[in-house]
Design an enzyme around this catalytic site. Structure first.
Site: not given
Length: 346
Positions: A55, A88, A122-123, A186
């Protein structure tokens, strides 16, 4: 013959069928500060940074933590390169369980604090080890706070990545780079219409041209040392040819065909704290395996050739001092070394 399973029900859907991709920017705003005003005081050993090397947003935190020498103060859990629509997972850890948090999924830390949490898991995310609860996933603030709030725990010789005198210019550069480049790739890749895609594509390459002009006669984006701005641009550039050029159709040129940005990226890649945190295998596997609505087969490309990352860049001629009055970080911790076969040397 049985019906083929719909992989997107497991992996999630990323393309916006209505056209333009819009990133959900609502993150957990709690901060870890010296004064602990949000209930989370700076305290060595109390927090665990959860990342994936795949990521780009998480990679910022990995780089900044290493540059500042915060490894002993903030431990790090590395999630696997792929995930499903739930979360994740810690599939790289023995038994698939993070040894510090005792969790199989990052989702567990979010639900521990917010049982009805409905947004993306999210990370990077920082988890309070004492409670097992997520503190924050506000990735732009995480790296700024590492520079400012965690100063007492930084290594001797840590660089000034967010110097006070340059903050307005750093913030200005970061804003346009985020809109048009970091998130721009993105917006192109997840566009659901030709019009939305072409709009994002144009904005992306117009900004890359602007960055090429800016960096033609200066080694770094702001000032004469590495700053937060360079970290944020690097994590997109290092992924450009491996995933964004083909997978996201950002294909006017490869990074290797943009001489100034290619040399700039190689300069940073060769700087301790940058290239030694990059895992090309995880990067490619994440994008090509997870985004099944873009790449239904899940086939991961064998290329590109990564050896060019190690070639001389010549940017020293522009002057500048990578770490200013500071020093480079030491060797990567043994338990955080990227496997050689996943690097440009592999």
């Amino acid at each position: 013959m049985g019906r083929m399973p719909d992989i997107t029900t497991e992996q999630g859907v990323y393309v916006n069928p209505a056209g333009e991709f819009t990133r959900d920017q609502r993150y957990i705003a709690s901060r870890i500060t010296r004064d602990g005003r949000d209930g989370y005081p700076v305290e060595a050993g109390r927090y665990r940074l959860v990342v994936s090397r795949a990521c780009p947003w998480a990679s910022r935190a990995v780089i900044v933590r290493r540059l500042l020498g915060l490894e002993d103060a903030i431990s790090m859990a590395i999630a696997g390169p792929t995930h499903d629509k739930r979360s994740w997972t810690f599939d790289l850890a023995p038994g698939g369980i993070d040894p510090v948090l005792g969790y199989e999924r990052l989702q567990q830390a979010f639900f521990k604090r917010f049982p009805d949490y409905e947004r993306g898991i999210t990370v990077p995310a920082i988890v309070d080890v004492t409670t097992g609860e997520v503190v924050t996933n506000d990735y732009p603030q995480i790296t700024i706070d590492m520079s400012l709030e965690w100063r007492d725990h930084q290594r001797p010789g840590a660089p000034e990545l967010y110097p006070e005198a340059l903050r307005p210019e750093i913030d200005e550069v970061n804003e346009v780079v985020f809109k048009d480049v970091n998130n721009g790739v993105y917006r192109a890749g997840f566009a659901g219409s030709q019009e939305a895609y072409e709009k994002a594509y144009t904005r992306l390459f117009d900004r890359l041209d602007w960055l090429s002009d800016r960096l033609a006669d200066r080694r770094y984006l702001v000032g004469d040392t590495i700053t937060e701005a360079d970290v944020r641009l690097f994590t997109t550039l290092v992924r450009f040819d491996a995933v964004y050029h083909g997978h996201f159709k950002c294909n006017r040129q490869k990074l290797t065909e943009m001489p100034v940005l290619w040399a700039y990226a190689r300069d940073l890649f060769a700087t301790p704290g940058f290239g030694d945190t990059v895992d090309f295998d995880h990067i490619k596997r994440h994008y090509y395996e997870v985004h099944r609505d873009i790449n239904p087969t899940g086939i991961v490309p064998a290329g590109p050739d990564l050896s060019g990352w190690l070639t001389p860049h010549g940017r020293e001629a522009l002057g500048g001092r990578p770490f200013g009055d500071g020093t480079p970080p030491g060797p990567v911790r043994a338990d955080e070394v990227v496997p050689r076969e996943h690097t440009a040397e592999g």
